[in-house]
Design an enzyme around this catalytic site. Structure first.
Site, PDB file in Angstrom:
ATOM      1  N   THR A 995      26.166  73.006  48.544  1.00 58.34           N
ATOM      2  CA  THR A 995      25.177  73.906  49.185  1.00 58.34           C
ATOM      3  C   THR A 995      25.664  74.421  50.522  1.00 58.34           C
ATOM      4  O   THR A 995      25.238  75.492  50.961  1.00 58.34           O
ATOM      5  CB  THR A 995      23.842  73.170  49.376  1.00 58.34           C
ATOM      6  OG1 THR A 995      24.068  71.981  50.146  1.00 58.34           O
ATOM      7  CG2 THR A 995      23.241  72.792  48.040  1.00 58.34           C
ATOM      8  N   CYS A 996      26.560  73.649  51.161  1.00 58.34           N
ATOM      9  CA  CYS A 996      27.029  74.122  52.463  1.00 58.34           C
ATOM     10  C   CYS A 996      27.863  75.387  52.320  1.00 58.34           C
ATOM     11  O   CYS A 996      27.982  76.174  53.259  1.00 58.34           O
ATOM     12  CB  CYS A 996      27.826  73.025  53.160  1.00 58.34           C
ATOM     13  SG  CYS A 996      29.229  72.432  52.218  1.00 58.34           S
TER      14      CYS A 996
END
Length: 1028
Positions: A995-996
């Site tokens: 997700t980063c």
């Protein structure tokens, strides 16, 4: 030899001169002695005579009291002449006895010779008697001036001297004119008129004014009902005798009608308040501008206000006259209020005092007047009370709002502004509102047809000017005026109906033309619009959601839509046509009134939708032109952004340009490095990704209610600062840090899934400092049940005191009951029907502001250190939530597909990629698509401006091994992925994500069904939130 020496001659002359001067001095001394002796003898003689006369007077009164001698009119006349001859301060007691003797003589039955007034009929004594009674009565007046009615002895003397004045200024109590003496009445009446004329010349009305002021200008009146009636009767007699001449009407208005709240004290005591058609005569006298101005200048500010209050009270008591003379009455009051306004503005200085009605200005401190000001205020309140409003606005209120048969409303597509399933909810609300309102009357829209120069329109305009002048003059009771004007549910909708009929087409065009005209007619029409806006804004501010949306008090929902469209266009035109740039005075006030009403409706709509899609946008506004002008520093573009940024379409390139406007400072890049459990730095290059994960980790922790830094609201579970966050030693520093991090995320365009309570966001935006803000309106966003309970108190029909509430709030704080006083001493103050509205607002303010004041301030301090507060002013509360958490609209898969980057051999035509997009569009529900987006980006909503602004961009990578074995793309892995060559079947592996980096790691599945099942399982289990 016979010559005298020169020195001897000089000595001789000096001696002669000295002797001559001595003789002259001696003569002067003798003359002075004679004068002094004469004066002394005269004084002694006068004292002896005065003593002798006083003895005669005392003997006379003593003999009368003991009954040894019988009084008659002539003896009283003689003794009065002697007393008046010697009268001075020490003779007050003797004068009192004289007055009692005179009055006693007038009470004797059937003895004309005893009646003091009988001497007026004596041929020889008429003139001396007339002079004597004038002197006696004026002495009474002089004594009245210095008496204090609140002192018992003085009060008795006030009664005595007033009785003298009442008795000898009218023949009605004289026994001499009864029976056969009726023929004498005309002559004796003329004598009374002569007496009153003399008193008026000497300053009779000034004496009465002082007496009235001493007795009434105080918190508790000291004049008895009889005394007050006598004074008012006396004050009327000269005016009636002179047939209401202008001079005496002027004196009466200046000296009597300016006494604070005199009509309040008189109403119910004397019928003369309503007789003689006084109100009409006052109105017509003041209708001449020069006479009204003269009266106001003589009285100055505060006393003009007192006169105003008495006239309004008279109008309230004389409804018929008020109705017949409405035009003149309105003009008089407007002129007097305008004078007060000018007076206050001229008197403003550094040395000012506060006035309970007019505000701050330089004035003489009159404590008596200050004490009576609450009564004056109560008189003024009649102007915006129901009876007077019904009389003045009779032309508007008599208008019939025709009924119509309900027809189905057109479908209104809606997009939610508060992350709720608004669409069906809004349509149901719209349908209910339509069914309720349409069955009652037509929806009011601009139709035109009424000539603006007609008498009816001119009358309504002048009334609106009156109330608008009252609002701008009586600044300290402005809210009372607005509340009174909004009390009648049908006044404002009927005034809107009246406005809709003005001009050829009705509506906007007429008022835009008025802005460009400086005629009196245009000013009055704009004053009508201004009054409508001020009152409507106040009404909507104090109405709760049930009254606005369900009961639809005053305005129907559809009318609010029409009105908001009118206001939006009006404000836009004023700004864009350059009118606002040069506006001042009345035009500037008009703009703020219209803009204020507009923003109240806009903020209400943001909180709970009632308008259709794109209602607030200006389709004729080209964003490219707007931002060109902004870059050039054009004033109208800046004003547009300052006052109505909601007219700018946020879903096009205009919003992008707004985002790219130069800022005061460039915010720096934050680099983040993670350390693993062994204390070793983890691998990873921060291309916005590692900071994003760092931000997500912070958000997971600080917004977790278990930490007690933030709490969730009841119902929709939205976040706001916890009132008990102080259990953390450094909780305020934490709030400031969280504010900075969230500000950084907004600044960098990083979307975070943090749903804030709207009341908290309103405070972040500074809306709670706005005059349009209402705490009670925001309360449902904190606790809907608590809101219902509070509003039930508002609607409680019985005695609220029976509920046993106080102005305090009891709260369970970690097992202990804590009592919070809403105001100092509140726990001992019961909630009553009179203060229940204040209680509701105080309670709402405490729950949403006072309890979390420090936490909110710290959060705002951090947030605004990154985000310029001026930027925030451009957004509504729902828009800021969308800036933080992304758009709550449906996910646009085409937009996502267009801005996707592929790695590891994947490309847009790869079969796995084709399967993926097909599964997302055809097999997944909207909820599952949101879960997918959250799976890969950590936020279930798309960026506000679309996926082109997702940072880092969304990417899909083909992976062959598990994450812990993944070493990144190699030439072999890329080729195998591109040509769909697999080392082994990846059917047992799940898709994962980083997700980063907004990265989806997708195995090269052999079947579409396997991809669908694995992806659905992965997003539902929330796997794959690790850094790769």
């Amino acid at each position: 030899m016979f010559s005298v020496p020169q020195s001897s001659k000089s000595e001789f002359l000096d001696k002669a001169r000295q002797a001559r001067e001595e003789r002259k001095g001696q003569k002067e001394k003798e003359r002075a002695a004679i004068i002094i002796q004469a004066l002394v003898r005269r004084f002694i003689c006068r004292c002896r005579l005065q003593k002798q006369i006083r003895k005669e007077i005392d003997d006379y009164f003593q003999a009368s009291e003991t009954g040894t001698s019988k009084r008659n009119a002539l003896s009283i006349f003689k003794i009065a002449r002697k007393l008046l001859f010697i009268y001075c301060q020490e003779d007050k007691m003797r004068f009192e006895k004289l007055c009692r003797a005179i009055l006693a003589s007038m009470e004797v039955e059937n003895e004309p010779k005893v009646w003091y007034v009988s001497l007026a009929l004596s041929k020889d004594l008429t003139i001396p008697w007339l002079k004597q009674i004038k002197d006696v009565l004026w002495t009474c007046c002089q004594l009245l001036k210095n008496l204090k009615p609140d002192i018992l002895q003085d009060n008795k003397l006030v009664t005595l001297y007033l009785t003298m004045l009442v008795t000898f200024t009218d023949t009605s109590t004289w026994r001499i004119v009864r029976g056969k003496g009726e023929a004498l009445r005309p002559a004796l009446t003329r004598i009374c008129e002569n007496i009153m004329g003399h008193l008026n010349q000497k300053g009779f009305y000034s004496i009465l004014q002082i007496l009235l002021t001493n007795g009434l200008a105080r918190s508790k009146p000291s004049l008895s009902k009889g005394t007050l009636t006598a004074i008012f009767t006396l004050s009327l007699r000269p005016v009636i005798a002179a047939h209401f001449s202008e001079n005496l009407l002027r004196s009466f208005l200046i000296h009597i009608m300016s006494v604070p709240a005199i009509i309040t004290h008189l109403s119910g005591l004397t019928p003369e308040v309503k007789t003689h058609d006084l109100l009409r005569k006052f109105i017509l006298f003041l209708s001449r501008e020069e006479q009204c101005s003269d009266i106001c200048v003589c009285l100055e500010g505060s006393h003009t206000l007192c006169l105003l209050g008495n006239l309004i009270h008279l109008g309230y008591l004389n409804e018929k006259v008020l109705e017949e003379e409405a035009n003149h009455f309105v003009k008089d009051l407007t002129d007097m209020l305008s004078y007060c306004q000018r007076y206050v503005s001229q008197k403003k200085s550094n040395l000012t005092h506060w006035h309970q009605v007019l505000g701050w200005f330089s004035q003489t401190v009159d404590y008596g007047l200050n004490e009576s000001m609450p009564l004056v205020t109560k008189q003024l309140q009649h102007l915006w009370g129901v009876p007077v409003i019904r009389t003045l606005f009779s032309d508007v209120l008599s208008k019939k709002l025709e009924s119509q048969e309900p027809t189905p409303p057109p479908p209104q597509p809606s997009t939610s502004q508060n992350n709720l399933p608004v669409k069906s909810k809004f349509l149901n609300l719209f349908k209910r509102a339509f069914q309720k309102s349409a069955s009652v009357r037509n929806i009011l829209k601009p139709v035109g047809g009424k000539r603006v120069d007609s008498a009816e329109v001119q009358k309504v305009c002048s009334i609106c000017v009156l109330y608008q002048t009252a609002l701008s003059t009586l600044t300290q009771i402005r809210l009372q005026i607005l509340t009174g004007l909004t009390h009648l549910d049908d006044l404002l909708p009927k005034l809107w109906a009246f406005i809709c009929e003005l001009g050829p087409q009705g509506g906007l065009k007429l008022f835009m033309e008025c802005l460009n005209n400086d005629t009196e007619e245009s000013k009055q029409l704009l004053a009508m619009l201004m009054l409508f806006c001020d009152c409507s804004r106040h009404l909507i501010t104090i109405l709760d959601d049930i009254e606005v949306y369900e009961e639809q008090t005053s305005f129907k929902i559809e009318e609010l839509v029409t009105i908001s469209s009118f206001l939006n266009t009006f404000v836009y035109k004023m700004i864009w046509d350059g009118i606002l740039e040069n506006a001042k005075g009345e035009k500037l006030e008009l703009f703020h009134s219209v803009h204020g009403w507009l923003m109240v409706l806009y903020e209400r709509d943001c909180r709970r939708r009632f308008t259709p899609d794109d209602h607030w946008l200006r389709k004729d506004l080209k964003p490219s032109l707007l931002f060109q002008e902004l870059e050039k520093g054009k004033k109208r573009a800046q004003l547009l952004l300052q006052y109505i940024p909601h007219v700018i379409p946020h879903k096009n390139d205009g919003y992008d340009q707004l985002r790219r406007l130069p800022v005061n400072s460039i915010k720096g890049v934050i680099r983040v490095k993670f350390v693993n459990d062994l204390g070793v730095d983890e691998a990873g290059i921060d291309q916005d990704g590692v900071f994003k994960e760092f931000l997500e980790e912070i958000i997971k922790k600080v917004f977790n209610p278990a930490l007690n830094l933030f709490k969730t609201t009841s119902g929709n579970e939205r976040l706001y600062p916890s009132p008990t966050s102080y259990i953390h030693e450094n909780h305020l520093q934490l709030f400031e840090f969280v504010g900075k991090m969230l500000g950084k995320a907004v600044y960098e365009g990083i979307v975070v899934d943090v749903p804030f309570a709207s009341f908290f966001l309103s405070q972040v935006l500074g809306h709670h400092h706005s005059t349009f803000y209402s705490s009670i309106d925001e309360l449902p966003s904190l606790d809907s049940e608590f809101y219902k309970n509070l509003t039930s108190i508002k609607r409680y029909d019985g005695d609220v005191g029976d509920l046993g509430l106080t102005l305090s709030y009891d709260e369970d704080v970690m097992g202990q009951l804590v009592c919070h006083e809403l105001i100092p001493g509140g726990k001992t103050m019961p909630v009553t029907n009179e203060n229940k509205i204040s209680y509701i607002h105080l309670m709402a303010h405490f729950r949403m502001h006072t309890q979390i004041k420090e936490q909110t301030a710290a959060f705002i301090r951090g947030f605004r250190s990154i985000i310029n507060p001026e930027w925030l002013h451009m957004f509504s509360t729902p828009e800021v939530q969308r800036l933080i958490s992304g758009d709550n609209a449906e996910i646009d898969l085409d937009d996502l597909k267009k801005h996707t980057v592929y790695y590891g051999g994947f490309h847009s035509s790869h079969r796995v990629i084709i399967w993926l997009w097909d599964i997302l569009s055809s097999d997944f529900s909207a909820e599952e698509r949101a879960m997918f987006l959250k799976f890969v980006t950590s936020c279930s909503r798309p960026p506000l401006l679309g996926f082109a602004y997702l940072k880092p961009p969304f990417s899909i990578r083909c992976v062959e091994v598990s994450d812990d074995q993944d070493t990144g793309d190699t030439l072999g892995s890329v080729l195998r992925g591109f040509f769909t060559i697999r080392k082994r079947e990846p059917g047992g592996r799940l898709p994962t994500s980083s997700t980063c980096f907004n990265l989806l790691k997708l195995p090269n599945y052999s079947k579409k069904s396997i991809l669908r099942d694995k992806l659905r399982y992965a997003i539902s289990m929330n796997t794959g939130f690790e850094l790769s």
